[in-house]
Structure formats: structure tokens, C-alpha cells
Write an enzyme that holds these catalytic residues in place. Sequence first.
Site, short mmCIF file in Angstrom:
data_model
loop_
_atom_site.label_atom_id
_atom_site.label_comp_id
_atom_site.label_asym_id
_atom_site.label_seq_id
_atom_site.Cartn_x
_atom_site.Cartn_y
_atom_site.Cartn_z
N PRO A 117 -58.42 -22.64 38.03
CA PRO A 117 -57.72 -22.46 39.13
C PRO A 117 -56.18 -23.01 38.96
O PRO A 117 -56.00 -24.09 38.24
CB PRO A 117 -58.30 -23.21 40.22
CG PRO A 117 -59.53 -24.03 39.41
CD PRO A 117 -59.68 -23.33 38.31
N ASN A 118 -55.18 -22.38 39.64
CA ASN A 118 -53.87 -22.75 39.69
C ASN A 118 -53.10 -22.66 38.50
O ASN A 118 -51.96 -22.77 38.35
CB ASN A 118 -53.78 -24.32 40.16
CG ASN A 118 -54.19 -24.41 41.56
OD1 ASN A 118 -53.85 -23.51 42.47
ND2 ASN A 118 -55.00 -25.06 41.91
N ARG B 86 -45.66 -24.71 39.60
CA ARG B 86 -46.04 -25.93 40.22
C ARG B 86 -45.98 -27.16 38.91
O ARG B 86 -45.96 -26.94 37.92
CB ARG B 86 -47.65 -25.83 40.12
CG ARG B 86 -48.40 -25.89 38.94
CD ARG B 86 -49.72 -25.47 38.99
NE ARG B 86 -50.36 -26.73 39.76
CZ ARG B 86 -51.56 -27.14 39.08
NH1 ARG B 86 -52.30 -26.46 38.13
NH2 ARG B 86 -52.04 -28.11 39.66
N TYR C 183 -46.99 -30.42 34.20
CA TYR C 183 -46.96 -29.00 33.56
C TYR C 183 -46.09 -28.31 32.53
O TYR C 183 -46.54 -27.46 31.85
CB TYR C 183 -47.84 -28.17 34.41
CG TYR C 183 -49.00 -28.53 34.92
CD1 TYR C 183 -50.26 -28.88 34.32
CD2 TYR C 183 -49.26 -29.19 36.35
CE1 TYR C 183 -51.24 -29.69 34.96
CE2 TYR C 183 -50.14 -29.70 37.00
CZ TYR C 183 -51.28 -30.11 36.34
OH TYR C 183 -52.16 -30.62 36.84
N ASN D 294 -59.60 -23.69 29.85
CA ASN D 294 -59.11 -24.61 30.51
C ASN D 294 -59.56 -24.68 32.19
O ASN D 294 -59.32 -23.72 32.92
CB ASN D 294 -57.52 -24.68 30.77
CG ASN D 294 -57.01 -25.69 31.33
OD1 ASN D 294 -57.43 -26.26 32.35
ND2 ASN D 294 -55.57 -25.98 31.02
N ALA E 119 -59.14 -27.95 37.70
CA ALA E 119 -59.59 -28.81 38.70
C ALA E 119 -60.99 -28.87 38.48
O ALA E 119 -61.81 -29.88 39.07
CB ALA E 119 -59.01 -28.87 40.20
N GLU F 152 -62.17 -26.96 25.20
CA GLU F 152 -61.49 -27.39 26.36
C GLU F 152 -60.11 -27.76 25.93
O GLU F 152 -60.00 -28.51 25.11
CB GLU F 152 -62.33 -28.49 26.78
CG GLU F 152 -62.04 -29.06 28.11
CD GLU F 152 -62.61 -30.24 28.60
OE1 GLU F 152 -62.62 -30.44 30.01
OE2 GLU F 152 -62.81 -31.06 27.75
N HIS G 27 -56.43 -29.13 28.25
CA HIS G 27 -55.92 -29.57 29.30
C HIS G 27 -54.38 -29.79 29.11
O HIS G 27 -54.23 -30.77 27.94
CB HIS G 27 -56.54 -30.78 29.86
CG HIS G 27 -57.94 -30.73 30.37
ND1 HIS G 27 -58.00 -29.91 31.58
CD2 HIS G 27 -59.14 -30.74 29.96
CE1 HIS G 27 -59.39 -29.90 31.73
NE2 HIS G 27 -59.90 -30.43 30.92
N ARG H 200 -53.96 -39.66 34.32
CA ARG H 200 -53.72 -39.32 35.59
C ARG H 200 -54.64 -40.14 36.74
O ARG H 200 -55.08 -41.29 36.55
CB ARG H 200 -53.93 -37.84 35.85
CG ARG H 200 -52.94 -37.24 34.88
CD ARG H 200 -52.59 -35.93 34.83
NE ARG H 200 -52.41 -35.61 36.22
CZ ARG H 200 -52.48 -34.27 36.72
NH1 ARG H 200 -52.82 -33.22 36.08
NH2 ARG H 200 -52.08 -34.10 38.04
#
Length: 161
Positions: free
Chosen positions: A9-10, A17, A22, A73, A76, A97, A99, A106
Site C-alpha cells: 500500500p501507498n 508522498r 522515501y 515491499n 505498512a 523483503e 523497505h 522510525r
Amino acid sequence: MKVMVIQGPNLNMLGVREQQIYGPMKLEQIHAQMKDFAGQNNVEIEFFQSNFEGEIVDKIQECYGEIDGIIINPAAYTHTSIAIRDAISAVAIPTVEVHISNIHRREEFRKENMIAPVCTSSIVGFGPFGYHLAQVGLFQVLQEVKAVQEAQAQQQAAQAE
């Protein structure tokens, strides 16, 4: 060799964003770079992005028997999705995976990672370059798997004689 890249998502909003986290690259640019590198290595690569957990689970399951490796990825869903974790575990396909940000530096809630324990490896905090690192690592793992399979086949053929 065939690799599926699954984006959560996103990630379709990359370049728009939170650029301070990012960066300015758009998802299409990341995918174009990945496609170029895959082509240089004679690897077929496909891309999938969804904001919906069930669609991501479905895509992972569709990879079974069709895809040699996954780069994911989960965004969230990294911190919440037992369903994605179970799907990765069920298909038993080498999975890396990725990120973009370092999730360990974070917010506290981002430090919980449901996905990493069922993945071959995790790449975090290298920005979009993390996808390239994931490809290099996954391609190496897939070459090793192929070499083991070929050695086993040769051994079985020798025993059959």
C-alpha cells in the site's frame, strides 16, 4: 528464471508522498531500473502493486509453481499482516523483503516486523537502491538453488544407472 515484485500500500504514491523519507523516485522509475537489470541477467520480471491485503495474498499464492523468486515491499502491512506472512511461508519461494526507509529507526510501531522471519533476507534503509540490492541477492540465491537441483538430478541419474 522468473521473479515477481510485489509492492504494498501507498507505494504507488512514491515521488509524491513524504519525499524526505522515501525520496523523489516514482514507482515506475524503480520498476524500469529493475526491468533493465533483470534483462541484463536473463531474468523475467513482473510487477504488481496493491493497496489491498487480500490482493497481495492472492498474488503471492499465484506465484506458487510459476515464479522462482519474490521481491516484496509489504509497506505498512509489514507491521500487521499475518495473512501475508502465512502466504509467503505457504508457497516456500525464496523471498527478499525490501523497505526504502530504515524501519528500525522510525516510529516504535514500525519496528515490529511480521514478514522478515519468513523471508530469505531483508533489505532496509537504502532507498530505491534497496531494490537493486534485493535483485542481486535474490538472483544469487536462485542460482544456488538451481545448482543444488542440478547436482541432485545428476546424482539421481548416476544412481539409476
